[in-house]
Design a protein around this motif. Structure first.
Motif, mmCIF file in Angstrom:
data_model
loop_
_atom_site.group_PDB
_atom_site.id
_atom_site.type_symbol
_atom_site.label_atom_id
_atom_site.label_comp_id
_atom_site.label_asym_id
_atom_site.label_seq_id
_atom_site.Cartn_x
_atom_site.Cartn_y
_atom_site.Cartn_z
ATOM 1 N N ILE A 56 93.306 133.761 37.948
ATOM 2 C CA ILE A 56 92.140 134.640 37.978
ATOM 3 C C ILE A 56 91.617 134.902 36.562
ATOM 4 O O ILE A 56 90.426 135.153 36.360
ATOM 5 N N LEU A 57 92.509 134.841 35.581
ATOM 6 C CA LEU A 57 92.133 135.137 34.200
ATOM 7 C C LEU A 57 91.696 133.892 33.430
ATOM 8 O O LEU A 57 91.507 133.975 32.219
ATOM 9 N N HIS A 58 91.518 132.776 34.116
ATOM 10 C CA HIS A 58 91.065 131.559 33.432
ATOM 11 C C HIS A 58 89.545 131.578 33.327
ATOM 12 O O HIS A 58 88.847 130.708 33.829
ATOM 13 N N GLU A 59 89.041 132.598 32.664
ATOM 14 C CA GLU A 59 87.618 132.786 32.426
ATOM 15 C C GLU A 59 87.366 132.760 30.922
ATOM 16 O O GLU A 59 88.302 132.943 30.127
ATOM 17 N N PRO A 60 86.102 132.530 30.504
ATOM 18 C CA PRO A 60 85.813 132.441 29.061
ATOM 19 C C PRO A 60 86.316 133.631 28.253
ATOM 20 O O PRO A 60 86.882 133.451 27.168
ATOM 21 N N MET A 61 86.131 134.853 28.778
ATOM 22 C CA MET A 61 86.554 136.044 28.044
ATOM 23 C C MET A 61 88.041 135.989 27.714
ATOM 24 O O MET A 61 88.459 136.264 26.576
ATOM 25 N N TYR A 62 88.865 135.610 28.685
ATOM 26 C CA TYR A 62 90.307 135.591 28.489
ATOM 27 C C TYR A 62 90.769 134.342 27.735
ATOM 28 O O TYR A 62 91.806 134.366 27.062
ATOM 29 N N TYR A 131 73.646 140.370 29.796
ATOM 30 C CA TYR A 131 72.220 140.040 29.759
ATOM 31 C C TYR A 131 71.803 139.164 30.935
ATOM 32 O O TYR A 131 70.731 139.333 31.501
ATOM 33 N N ASN A 132 72.666 138.223 31.310
ATOM 34 C CA ASN A 132 72.320 137.299 32.396
ATOM 35 C C ASN A 132 73.551 137.016 33.245
ATOM 36 O O ASN A 132 74.087 135.897 33.244
ATOM 37 N N PRO A 133 74.039 138.016 33.986
ATOM 38 C CA PRO A 133 75.295 137.849 34.730
ATOM 39 C C PRO A 133 75.234 136.779 35.813
ATOM 40 O O PRO A 133 76.251 136.155 36.124
ATOM 41 N N LEU A 134 74.058 136.542 36.391
ATOM 42 C CA LEU A 134 73.955 135.555 37.462
ATOM 43 C C LEU A 134 74.150 134.126 36.955
ATOM 44 O O LEU A 134 74.550 133.242 37.726
ATOM 45 N N ARG A 135 73.865 133.903 35.686
ATOM 46 C CA ARG A 135 74.013 132.561 35.116
ATOM 47 C C ARG A 135 75.241 132.454 34.205
ATOM 48 O O ARG A 135 75.386 131.493 33.460
ATOM 49 N N TYR A 136 76.110 133.468 34.282
ATOM 50 C CA TYR A 136 77.270 133.509 33.371
ATOM 51 C C TYR A 136 78.127 132.254 33.494
ATOM 52 O O TYR A 136 78.464 131.611 32.501
ATOM 53 N N THR A 137 78.484 131.891 34.721
ATOM 54 C CA THR A 137 79.377 130.738 34.919
ATOM 55 C C THR A 137 78.688 129.409 34.595
ATOM 56 O O THR A 137 79.361 128.447 34.216
ATOM 57 N N SER A 138 77.372 129.350 34.747
ATOM 58 C CA SER A 138 76.669 128.097 34.437
ATOM 59 C C SER A 138 76.423 127.939 32.936
ATOM 60 O O SER A 138 76.289 126.814 32.440
ATOM 61 N N ILE A 139 76.350 129.062 32.214
ATOM 62 C CA ILE A 139 76.156 128.996 30.755
ATOM 63 C C ILE A 139 77.490 128.771 30.053
ATOM 64 O O ILE A 139 77.634 127.857 29.240
ATOM 65 N N LEU A 140 78.472 129.587 30.372
ATOM 66 C CA LEU A 140 79.795 129.471 29.735
ATOM 67 C C LEU A 140 80.718 128.662 30.650
ATOM 68 O O LEU A 140 81.660 129.180 31.244
ATOM 69 N N THR A 141 80.427 127.384 30.739
ATOM 70 C CA THR A 141 81.269 126.481 31.515
ATOM 71 C C THR A 141 82.581 126.235 30.753
ATOM 72 O O THR A 141 82.663 126.468 29.542
ATOM 73 N N PRO A 142 83.633 125.743 31.450
ATOM 74 C CA PRO A 142 84.885 125.441 30.742
ATOM 75 C C PRO A 142 84.693 124.476 29.581
ATOM 76 O O PRO A 142 85.303 124.646 28.518
ATOM 77 N N ALA A 143 83.840 123.462 29.761
ATOM 78 C CA ALA A 143 83.608 122.490 28.694
ATOM 79 C C ALA A 143 82.940 123.150 27.487
ATOM 80 O O ALA A 143 83.314 122.903 26.333
#
Length: 313
Positions: A56-62, A131-143
């Protein structure tokens, strides 16, 4: 007359003083130093273990937080002041070769600048999330997150790489005593008997281009974040958005305030005593690796909850 081999050998060494004027109590000073050092290692290791084992913590912030913990561990375990300081305090091991000193200061400064870049990445992460939570995962992709982390490391390495090269060009015919228990560019260049203006100019450029610009962009990010938060109608949602930034703001203040004070003391505080400079340097290298896991454990709900469950089990 040719110099004796012993004189040549001594000329290739720097002498570390530990804490100037406090040699008689250095063994006692080493006790809190060692305790803080071990605590920071354990704290950052726990943060890394939790982030690695919880999908669950494998997100950009963490991921950025884990990078911060890794740099803290590198600064604490391998090249920071503590191993060298404890060797001076406990075993009176004061000699360090020129090459070993140059390698140490390169690694120390490059990781310090890498930390600054990681903090900037974390500010960008918070800006996108608010600022743009709906596009968070598409902007900060794992790559993209991995590229940002790699660029942070490369920036620190590339900017710091000239430091040992510049220092190696000098002859050190003055006294070889460093008023520290580890090597810093600011200290070593003062011992050179040749012109060090290039070192001074590049050191100033390095501080401004890395720490200064990173801090400026972090401030701009939070100006935009505040502007976005103030446009939110719901008071509850405003507090919720700001709460996600508190941990990062605390770490930014803990990182940059001592760093700015440290730079000012070295560059403009010619009247300051070596003891003052030594204490400021040791506090800076000790407190930050200790406080980062504490701040995120206390202020980040997901990290705090997992730590509590881990210790309960």
């Amino acid at each position: 007359m040719c110099p004796s081999p012993l004189i040549i050998f001594v000329a290739l060494l720097f002498i570390l003083t530990g804490i100037p004027g406090r040699e008689d109590i250095q063994v006692w000073i080493s006790i809190p130093f060692c305790f803080i050092h071990v605590t920071s290692i354990l704290g950052n290791s726990v943060i890394l273990f939790i982030i690695k084992t919880d999908p669950i913590l494998h997100e950009p912030m963490y991921i950025f937080l884990s990078m911060l913990a890794i740099t803290d561990l590198d600064l604490g375990l391998s090249i920071s002041s503590m191993p060298t300081t404890l060797a001076v305090f406990w075993f009176n091991t004061r000699e360090i070769s020129h090459d070993a000193c140059f390698v140490q200061l390169f690694l120390l400064h490059s990781l310090t600048f890498t930390q600054s870049s990681v903090l900037l990445c974390m500010a960008f992460d918070r800006f996108v999330a608010i600022y743009n939570p709906l596009r968070y995962t598409s902007i900060l992709t794992p790559a993209r997150t991995a590229k940002m982390g790699l660029m942070s490391l490369l920036k620190g390495v590339i900017l710091t790489f000239p430091l040992p090269i510049l220092l190696k060009q000098h002859q050190y015919c003055k006294e070889n005593i460093l008023s520290h228990s580890y090597c810093l560019h600011q200290e070593v260049m003062k011992l050179a008997c040749s012109d060090i203006r290039v070192n001074i100019i590049y050191g100033f450029f390095l501080t401004i281009s890395s720490l200064g610009l990173d801090f400026l962009f972090i401030l701009l990010s939070y100006v935009m974040i505040l502007k976005t938060v103030l446009s939110i109608v719901s008071h509850k949602e405003r507090l919720k958005a700001l709460d996600t930034c508190i941990s990062h703001v605390c770490v930014v203040l803990l990182y940059y305030m001592p760093a700015i004070f440290f730079s000012v003391i070295y560059r403009f505080g010619q009247s300051s005593s070596p003891l003052t400079q030594n204490v400021v340097g040791n506090v800076y290298s000790l407190i930050l690796p200790l406080m980062n896991p504490i701040v995120y454990s206390v202020k980040t709900k997901s990290i705090r909850g997992r730590i509590i469950r881990m210790f309960i089990k």
